[in-house]
Write a protein that holds these residues in place. Structure first.
Motif, PDB file in Angstrom:
ATOM      1  N   VAL A 321      -6.010  32.687  30.543  1.00  0.00           N
ATOM      2  CA  VAL A 321      -4.275  32.671  30.697  1.00  0.00           C
ATOM      3  C   VAL A 321      -3.899  31.300  30.759  1.00  0.00           C
ATOM      4  O   VAL A 321      -4.212  30.954  31.880  1.00  0.00           O
ATOM      5  CB  VAL A 321      -3.569  33.870  31.480  1.00  0.00           C
ATOM      6  CG1 VAL A 321      -2.490  33.929  31.361  1.00  0.00           C
ATOM      7  CG2 VAL A 321      -4.397  35.308  31.188  1.00  0.00           C
ATOM      8  N   ILE A 323      -1.524  28.617  31.805  1.00  0.00           N
ATOM      9  CA  ILE A 323      -0.218  28.387  32.524  1.00  0.00           C
ATOM     10  C   ILE A 323       0.088  27.273  32.322  1.00  0.00           C
ATOM     11  O   ILE A 323       0.398  26.156  33.333  1.00  0.00           O
ATOM     12  CB  ILE A 323      -0.275  28.747  34.103  1.00  0.00           C
ATOM     13  CG1 ILE A 323      -1.077  30.064  34.145  1.00  0.00           C
ATOM     14  CG2 ILE A 323       0.832  28.764  34.728  1.00  0.00           C
ATOM     15  CD1 ILE A 323      -0.337  31.555  33.763  1.00  0.00           C
ATOM     16  N   GLY A 351       0.542  32.538  29.324  1.00  0.00           N
ATOM     17  CA  GLY A 351       1.017  33.376  30.277  1.00  0.00           C
ATOM     18  C   GLY A 351       2.348  32.856  30.793  1.00  0.00           C
ATOM     19  O   GLY A 351       2.623  33.563  32.126  1.00  0.00           O
ATOM     20  N   TRP A 380       4.106  39.579  30.876  1.00  0.00           N
ATOM     21  CA  TRP A 380       2.901  39.632  30.595  1.00  0.00           C
ATOM     22  C   TRP A 380       2.149  40.670  29.732  1.00  0.00           C
ATOM     23  O   TRP A 380       1.482  40.647  28.797  1.00  0.00           O
ATOM     24  CB  TRP A 380       1.892  39.986  31.917  1.00  0.00           C
ATOM     25  CG  TRP A 380       1.842  38.439  32.654  1.00  0.00           C
ATOM     26  CD1 TRP A 380       2.485  37.239  32.171  1.00  0.00           C
ATOM     27  CD2 TRP A 380       1.088  38.240  33.736  1.00  0.00           C
ATOM     28  NE1 TRP A 380       1.929  36.252  33.360  1.00  0.00           N
ATOM     29  CE2 TRP A 380       1.377  36.890  34.128  1.00  0.00           C
ATOM     30  CE3 TRP A 380       0.384  38.939  34.484  1.00  0.00           C
ATOM     31  CZ2 TRP A 380       0.850  36.253  35.333  1.00  0.00           C
ATOM     32  CZ3 TRP A 380       0.057  38.519  35.909  1.00  0.00           C
ATOM     33  CH2 TRP A 380       0.237  37.178  36.244  1.00  0.00           C
ATOM     34  N   PHE A 393      -6.764  32.322  35.096  1.00  0.00           N
ATOM     35  CA  PHE A 393      -5.613  31.717  34.928  1.00  0.00           C
ATOM     36  C   PHE A 393      -6.052  30.188  35.078  1.00  0.00           C
ATOM     37  O   PHE A 393      -6.998  29.548  35.962  1.00  0.00           O
ATOM     38  CB  PHE A 393      -4.637  31.633  36.040  1.00  0.00           C
ATOM     39  CG  PHE A 393      -4.062  33.243  35.987  1.00  0.00           C
ATOM     40  CD1 PHE A 393      -3.291  33.960  35.238  1.00  0.00           C
ATOM     41  CD2 PHE A 393      -4.400  34.195  37.068  1.00  0.00           C
ATOM     42  CE1 PHE A 393      -2.932  35.033  35.214  1.00  0.00           C
ATOM     43  CE2 PHE A 393      -4.116  35.227  37.222  1.00  0.00           C
ATOM     44  CZ  PHE A 393      -3.159  35.947  36.276  1.00  0.00           C
ATOM     45  N   ALA A 401      -1.982  26.939  37.794  1.00  0.00           N
ATOM     46  CA  ALA A 401      -2.556  28.247  37.920  1.00  0.00           C
ATOM     47  C   ALA A 401      -2.755  29.122  39.281  1.00  0.00           C
ATOM     48  O   ALA A 401      -2.755  30.344  39.335  1.00  0.00           O
ATOM     49  CB  ALA A 401      -4.146  28.099  37.468  1.00  0.00           C
ATOM     50  N   TRP A 405      -2.084  33.620  40.170  1.00  0.00           N
ATOM     51  CA  TRP A 405      -3.078  34.090  40.757  1.00  0.00           C
ATOM     52  C   TRP A 405      -2.691  34.456  42.398  1.00  0.00           C
ATOM     53  O   TRP A 405      -2.688  35.599  42.633  1.00  0.00           O
ATOM     54  CB  TRP A 405      -4.118  32.896  41.213  1.00  0.00           C
ATOM     55  CG  TRP A 405      -5.260  33.592  42.128  1.00  0.00           C
ATOM     56  CD1 TRP A 405      -6.513  33.973  41.534  1.00  0.00           C
ATOM     57  CD2 TRP A 405      -5.590  33.398  43.336  1.00  0.00           C
ATOM     58  NE1 TRP A 405      -7.233  34.486  42.633  1.00  0.00           N
ATOM     59  CE2 TRP A 405      -6.734  33.976  43.715  1.00  0.00           C
ATOM     60  CE3 TRP A 405      -4.801  32.771  44.213  1.00  0.00           C
ATOM     61  CZ2 TRP A 405      -7.174  34.230  45.133  1.00  0.00           C
ATOM     62  CZ3 TRP A 405      -5.104  32.871  45.820  1.00  0.00           C
ATOM     63  CH2 TRP A 405      -6.579  33.403  46.139  1.00  0.00           C
ATOM     64  N   THR A 416      -8.862  38.743  39.268  1.00  0.00           N
ATOM     65  CA  THR A 416      -8.199  37.606  38.974  1.00  0.00           C
ATOM     66  C   THR A 416      -8.810  36.373  39.454  1.00  0.00           C
ATOM     67  O   THR A 416      -9.014  36.395  40.742  1.00  0.00           O
ATOM     68  CB  THR A 416      -6.828  37.692  39.140  1.00  0.00           C
ATOM     69  OG1 THR A 416      -6.442  37.681  40.401  1.00  0.00           O
ATOM     70  CG2 THR A 416      -5.998  39.007  38.447  1.00  0.00           C
TER      71      THR A 416
END
Length: 463
Positions: A321, A323, A351, A380, A393, A401, A405, A416
């Motif tokens: 994902v 960021i 994301g 999301w 992330f 990130a 998280w 995650t």
């Protein structure tokens, strides 16, 4: 009145109160509220600050959290939303003039102000002034986030620093350490020039290093933590001018094994607005003898380099994902003057992020606090990111990130992690597959968080 200055709601609001000359706000009692919790024509709105919504107890309440299904619209936001953006911003949260809005708070002034503000704009407004009694009845539904105590308010920190009993703090007061977090040694730490009284400076170089800017060797991190007074049993509270720095170090300390780490939501801005003490003198922490555990205690919080990410994408259907800003994600810019490559790891999902590599504005509320997790999760879903997925992330070098998280961990999501190497490590080796452009030529998704840039004076008689 200072922002976030809370007084317990001890005075009952009457059966009706006048918002302005011709706007009436009526009350709703607990029985009627309970009947309408699932009514799609009603929007229940929590106007308190984040820590109370997340799970901390309001004064005189025996339970914390928010009313089941309630959204959040904090009174503190009113001073930070442009007048020409207000209705669109509210609509993006599901607030419209054809719905009945029910506001609740534990602060009489805030409840009166926000209800009057919306009523003055033509919304149908009611107030629920029985929240404390509601929270004290076990059968009334409340929701809390499992790790709500990770995100704390200035009021909480001030109480702990003054030796007062504070919810979720069970450590010896001598084990409390507060750090302003930013890059560089003290002589370069401009954001430490004025800091929370008693706070130390945390240099992000203590835990990461060039050229990839991944976490450093565990032995070096341990050495730096010991030198600066941090062991596994300290309660460490982190804040930073740029939220990314504090949340980067939050993740690193949890990875290392510090058991009690907190993020000061609202940072120095909210602290100063409440009139809490600051200082300019430099505080130097006393070293400790040992960290007290082998670093890392929580290696599961990170994926270090690209090959591990690729392996887990194949084995566990891991979703990478991104960021990063939309222009970074689509390969228009790299985002950094020291990262030449443009693009993203093949298969990466966007994301949401911010305007550039310095921020994740999509994740912030108008007052600079973290955005409500439910709003992020709704965004999301449109990207195919759901609770229960294996998620990693990443950004350019790891700082951005840390925000998503943290939000997933706050709310109890599992599986995650942060892919620490990020785009920087990926673009260093041409063997790793790269995507450029928006997948399937999709348009940039709407983050639903446009509150404008101008200071808002307020349209109601309570502003």
């Amino acid at each position: 009145m200072k922002l976030w200055q809370k007084t317990t709601l001890t005075l009952a609001v009457g059966l009706a109160m006048t918002a302005c000359d011709n706007q009436t706000v009526t009350t709703i009692d607990t029985a009627e509220l309970l009947k309408n919790l699932d009514n799609p024509e009603y929007v229940i709105i929590d106007s308190r600050h984040d820590s109370l919504y997340n799970g901390f107890k309001s004064p005189n309440a025996i339970r914390g959290g928010h009313i089941m299904g309630a959204i959040q619209f904090s009174t503190t936001w009113l001073d930070n939303i442009s007048a020409d953006r207000f209705e669109a911003f509210a609509a993006d949260k599901g607030i419209s003039k054809d719905k009945t809005l029910v506001f609740y708070d534990d602060n009489l002034d805030d409840l009166e102000r926000i209800s009057a503000e919306f009523a003055a704009k033509g919304y149908k407004v009611r107030v629920f002034n029985e929240f404390i009694n509601y929270a004290n009845v076990e059968s009334n539904p409340l929701q809390i986030f499992p790790n709500y105590a990770w995100s704390v308010s200035p009021q909480w920190l001030n109480a702990v620093m003054n030796g007062e009993k504070a919810e979720s703090f069970n450590n010896d007061p001598s084990n409390l350490m507060v750090f302003e977090v930013s890059w560089g040694p003290l002589e370069k730490a401009n954001s430490y020039a004025q800091h929370i009284a008693g706070a130390y400076h945390f240099d992000t170089d203590w835990v990461e290093n060039a050229p990839v800017w991944n976490l450093s060797d565990p032995a070096l991190i341990e050495q730096n933590l010991i030198k600066n007074g941090i062991d596994k049993d300290k309660t460490v509270v982190l804040y930073s001018d740029n939220q990314l720095a504090a949340l980067r170090i939050f993740w690193a300390l949890k990875w290392a094994g510090v058991q009690d780490v907190r993020y000061l939501n609202g940072g120095l801005y909210m602290w100063k607005d409440l009139g809490y003490p600051t200082e300019t003198k430099v505080n130097i922490p006393q070293p400790v003898a040992a960290f007290g555990a082998t670093i890392p205690q929580n290696p599961q919080y990170t994926i270090s380099m690209p090959q591990q990410a690729i392996d887990e994408m194949k084995k566990y259907q891991l979703k990478l994902v991104s960021i990063r800003s939309w222009d970074e994600y689509t390969g228009k810019v790299s985002g950094y003057d020291y990262i030449p490559g443009k693009g993203e790891p093949q298969g990466a999902i966007w994301g949401f992020a911010g305007t550039d590599s310095s921020n994740v504005a999509d994740y912030y509320d108008p007052d600079g606090t973290l955005r409500n997790p439910y709003e992020i999760f709704n965004l999301w879903q449109g990207q195919g990111i759901r609770r229960g997925d294996h998620l990693a992330f990443y950004c350019g070098t790891g700082w951005r990130a840390g925000v998503p998280w943290f939000i997933t961990q706050l709310t109890g999501w599992t599986n995650t992690v942060i892919y620490d190497g990020g785009w920087n490590a990926w673009q260093m080796d041409s063997v790793f597959p790269v995507q450029k452009g928006a997948p399937n030529n999709i348009s940039k998704p709407n983050p639903k968080n446009d509150f404008g840039k101008l200071h808002k004076a307020g349209a109601s008689c309570k502003s």
